[in-house]
Enzyme design. Structure first.
Site, PDB file in Angstrom:
ATOM      1  CB  SER B 135      -0.885   0.011   1.248  1.00  0.00           C
ATOM      2  OG  SER B 135      -1.515   1.266   1.388  1.00  0.00           O
ATOM      3  CE1 TYR B 148      -3.703  -2.056   5.709  1.00  0.00           C
ATOM      4  CE2 TYR B 148      -3.127   0.123   4.878  1.00  0.00           C
ATOM      5  CZ  TYR B 148      -3.570  -1.164   4.651  1.00  0.00           C
ATOM      6  OH  TYR B 148      -3.874  -1.560   3.377  1.00  0.00           O
TER       7      TYR B 148
END
Lengths: 443, 243
Positions: B135, B148
Site C-alpha cells: 500500500s 497499518y
C-alpha cells in the site's frame, strides 16, 4: 454479517430527470445482504440504473454490482443460473460464442438480471416469446423478513407473479435460472420495410407475425395522410450456412446502421429534419445481415446517449393499448403530439403478443408506442392529458420508464394493482422495500 | 495452463485480479478463511473463462499450518498473489495491542510466513511470479493509520528483498502499491473521488504490469508522484501536518 456502510452519492434514473441523494450499499454475499435488510428502515435494490425514472431511487439503495457471479450452466438444457447483478451484456459475452442467446433481449444489454426480472422486460420477439419472466425456470428471493424463498410458475406462484414485474418491491432477487435460446450464428438477417402511414405499418405488423423479431420506428412529426409513417424492422437468427462469421462477430461483419444518431441540440426543427432524413434513407424494402449487437442494441454503441437531451434530461411516454382500439388510440395520440409541436426524437412501435399473469407486468396484447421527449416546461401536464386517452382506450404505462404518472392512473390502468398491494403489504408489513416511485404511486 | 494461488481471495481487489488471471487462461486456487463463501466465485470463474478453479480453506494467522497447507496442494502453483489486507482501527490499535498485533500479523507476519514457503519452491523450480499487494500507506507513516502503514512498509521491504534474492532464479516478484480504492475495506470512508480507483482498475494495472514484468507498480499511476512528493517533505515539517 454486517451491512456494508455504503457510499453517499447522487444517483439518478437513466432519463436523468429524477435524482436523489442516496447511500449506496454494495453487499457481496447473502450474509451481508441479510445484514442490510435488518439494519435499514427502507431500501430499494438497484442494478445498472437503466430504468428511466425513479423506480430505483431511495435514500438507501442496495446495489447488486458485487453480486455478479454466474453460478451454474447446464449445457444440455441451456439453463443458466446467475446472481442478480450479472448483466445481460456479460451473459452475451460468455454465451454467444458457445451458441446460446438471451431468450428475450431488450433495447439495451446494460441491464442486470435482477432489473430484467423486476421490470419483466420485453423485446422485439414479444409477439412470439412473451416477456423475460416467461423464460425463467426459477427465481430466489430474499423476502423483507430475511427469509430466502424460491419461486417459479410452478412453485410459490403468487410470489413469482408479484416479483416478476414487481419493481423490486417484494424483496431482493438473489439469483435466477434462465432458459437460454440456441443459436447457430451471432448474426441476424434483417429486413426493413417502409410504410407510408400508421395503418400501413400496423398492417405490416399483422402480416409479419411469423417473424421472430419485429419493431418499427415511427416519424411522429409527419402529419396528414403521412401520419405515423415509419420503418418496420424484421429479424431472424441467421443459420450456420447463412453467415460466414459463425458465432463470432469478428468475421464477416457488415456495418449496417445507415445513420449514427448525432449529438445535436434537439428541438422540433432538428427532430423533424432527423426523422425525415432517417425515413428517406430507407428504400422501400431492404435485406441485410447484421451482428446481433447492431440489431438489438444500436444505442449501446453510443455511450451515455441520454446526454443528448441536455442536463434537464428526458422523459419517455411508453404506453400500450389493447389491440382492438389500438389503431384509433395511437392515431389520436400521434395527432395530439403533432398538434403540440413537441419533437419526439425516438418513437418506437411494436405489436405485443398476449400478456402473462404477472400482477404488474407491462405487456398486453396490443400496440405499444414509446416516445422520448426532452424535459421542458408543461411536458408533464401534456403527459397528464395523454394519460386520459390511454385510460379511455384501456391501456397503461410502463412502470420502468415512468417518472410522473399519478397513483390514480396507476391503480386504474393496472387491473391487478390492488392484488399486488395487498400481497406486498402482507409480505412487507413494515414497508421496507420502497422507492420514490412506489411512494409516488401510493403502493 | 499453469496455476496461480490467490491469498485473501475474498477481498475486492483479489476478486478482480482473479478474474483478470482467469481471463488470461490461468487456473486458480482461491485461498481464504471461510472458503465456502467463495464457492460462487469458483463457479463464476470456471463458467466465464473455462479454467480450473478451486477454493481452499486457509488461515493466514495459523503459521504452523502453512507448510502442511502448501505441501497438501496436489498441483503446485507457478504464481502467487498475496492480497490479504486488514486496515483495522488506528485509534483502537494505539490503546489495544491486540488490535495492533492483528494488523501487523495480517498485513506482514502471515504474508512472510506463507511467501517464504512459496519463494523456496519457486526458487528451486527456477520459475514463477509472486505479486504482493502492499500500500502507499507503507511509504510514510501518518498519524491516521501508521500501524497499518508500518506493517505495509515491512511488507514492501520484504518484497524488495525477496525480489533481490529471487532475481537470479528467474522468479518475478512484483510489489503493488494501491492508493485509495473503493472496496469493502474502505467503505464508509470519505475518499476523494478523483484520486480513488475501482478494484477492477487496480486489477487491470496489476495484470498489465505482470505482463511487462514490472518491479513496483503504483495504482493509479499518479500515486508514484504523490508519494514521491510526500516522502520528500522534511520530517520537521511533516510532523506538523495533518495528512
Amino acid at each position: 454479517m454486517d451491512c456494508p456502510s455504503g457510499r453517499q452519492m447522487r444517483i439518478s434514473g437513466w432519463g436523468r430527470y429524477a435524482a436523489a441523494e442516496a447511500r449506496v450499499h454494495s453487499p457481496d454475499s447473502q450474509g451481508s445482504l441479510n445484514g442490510c435488510l435488518f439494519k435499514l428502515d427502507s431500501l430499494i435494490p438497484r442494478g445498472l440504473g437503466r430504468s428511466y425514472g425513479d423506480s430505483s431511487l431511495n435514500s438507501d439503495v442496495i446495489a447488486t454490482g458485487r453480486l455478479d457471479r454466474m453460478l451454474a450452466f447446464d449445457e444440455k438444457e441451456g439453463l443458466l443460473k446467475c446472481q442478480s447483478g450479472v448483466s445481460l451484456a456479460e451473459m452475451l459475452d460468455v454465451f454467444v460464442s458457445e451458441g446460446w442467446f438471451l431468450p428475450v433481449a431488450p433495447g439495451t444489454k446494460f441491464v442486470s438480471l435482477g432489473g430484467a426480472i423486476a421490470s419483466d422486460i420485453h423485446g422485439k420477439n414479444h409477439h412470439r416469446e412473451g416477456s423475460f419472466s416467461d423464460h425463467l425456470a426459477s427465481v430466489e428471493v430474499m423476502l423483507p423478513n430475511g427469509e430466502v424463498t424460491a419461486c417459479s410458475k410452478k412453485e410459490n406462484n403468487e410470489l413469482f407473479k408479484a416479483t416478476c414485474g414487481g419493481m423490486g418491491l417484494t424483496g431482493f432477487i438473489l439469483n435466477a435460472t434462465l432458459r437460454m435460446k440456441k443459436i447457430e450464428t451471432a448474426f441476424i438477417k434483417q429486413k426493413t420495410l417502409r410504410a407510408g402511414n400508421l395503418d400501413e405499418i400496423m398492417d405490416l405488423f399483422e402480416g409479419h407475425k411469423e417473424s421472430s423479431y419485429s419493431v418499427a420506428w415511427i416519424d411522429c412529426l409527419a402529419g396528414g395522410g403521412r401520419l405515423g409513417r415509419g420503418i418496420l424492422m424484421l429479424g431472424e437468427h441467421a443459420e450456420r450456412d447463412e453467415a460466414q462469421g459463425g458465432l463470432s462477430l469478428k468475421g464477416g461483419y457488415k456495418l449496417n446502421i445507415p445513420f449514427d444518431f448525432p449529438g445535436l441540440v434537439l428541438n422540433s426543427f432538428t427532430a423533424k429534419g432527423f426523422n425525415a432524413v432517417y425515413y428517406n434513407l430507407h428504400s422501400r424494402a431492404h435485406e441485410s445481415l447484421v451482428g446481433y449487437d447492431k440489431f438489438f442494441f444500436p444505442l449501446d454503441g453510443i455511450h451515455n446517449w441520454n446526454r443528448i437531451y441536455g442536463s434537464r434530461g428526458f422523459a419517455q411516454y411508453p404506453f400500450v393499448l389493447p389491440k382492438e382500439a389500438g389503431r384509433e388510440g395511437c392515431r389520436r395520440i400521434l395527432h395530439k403530439i403533432g398538434a403540440s409541436g413537441r419533437g419526439a426524437f425516438l418513437a418506437v412501435l411494436k405489436l405485443f403478443g398476449r400478456g402473462n399473469e404477472n400482477l404488474l407486468s407491462f405487456p398486453m396484447e396490443g400496440y405499444t408506442l414509446a416516445l422520448d421527449f426532452p424535459v421542458t416546461r408543461n411536458l408533464f401536464k401534456f403527459f397528464d392529458e395523454m394519460d386520459e386517452i390511454v385510460l379511455a382506450y384501456g391501456g397503461r404505462l410502463y412502470l420502468t420508464k415512468d417518472v410522473r404518472m399519478s397513483g390514480e392512473m396507476f391503480r386504474k390502468s393496472y387491473i391487478d394493482s390492488a392484488r399486488f398491494m395487498e400481497y406486498k403489504h402482507a409480505l412487507d408489513k413494515a414497508g421496507k422495500f420502497r422507492s420514490l416511485q412506489s411512494r409516488r404511486l401510493g403502493i | 495452463m499453469s496455476r496461480v494461488i490467490v491469498f485473501g481471495a475474498k477481498s475486492d481487489m483479489a476478486r478482480e485480479i482473479a478474474r483478470g488471471l482467469a481471463m488470461r487462461g490461468y487456473d486458480l486456487y482461491l485461498a481464504a478463511r471461510g472458503h465456502e463463501e467463495i464457492e460462487p466465485d469458483v463457479s463464476d470463474l470456471s463458467i466465464r473463462y473455462g479454467v480450473k478453479v478451486s477454493a481452499l480453506e486457509f488461515d493466514l494467522l495459523d503459521y504452523e499450518g502453512h507448510k502442511a497447507f502448501y505441501e497438501g496442494l496436489d498441483e503446485k502453483p507457478s504464481g502467487a498473489v498475496c492480497a490479504v489486507g486488514y486496515l483495522g482501527e488506528q485509534k483502537k490499535a494505539e490503546k489495544d495491542f491486540n488490535e495492533a498485533k492483528r494488523i501487523m500479523d495480517t498485513n506482514y507476519t502471515g504474508c512472510v510466513s506463507i511467501l517464504n514457503i512459496i519463494a523456496g519452491d519457486f526458487e528451486a523450480k527456477g520459475e514463477g511470479f509472486i505479486i504482493g499487494i502492499s500500500s502507499v500507506a507503507g511509504d510514510r507513516g501518518r498519524q491516521s493509520n501508521y500501524v497499518y502503514g508500518s506493517a505495509k512498509a515491512g511488507f514492501t521491504v520484504y518484497l524488495s528483498g525477496l525480489r533481490n534474492r529471487l532475481f537470479k532464479s528467474g522468479v518475478h516478484v512484483m510489489t503493488v502499491k494501491p492508493g485509495f480504492v473503493h472496496t469493502k475495506m474502505t467503505e464508509g470512508m470519505n475518499l476523494p473521488p478523483a484520486l480513488t480507483a475501482e478494484p477492477h482498475e487496480v486489477a487491470r494495472d496489476v495484470l498489465r504490469a505482470l505482463k511487462k514484468k514490472k518491479d513496483v507498480v503504483y495504482t493509479r499511476w499518479f500515486w508514484r508522484y504523490i508519494m514521491l512528493a510526500i516522502r520528500h517533505i522534511p520530517e520537521a515539517v511533516f510532523k506538523r501536518l495533518k495528512l
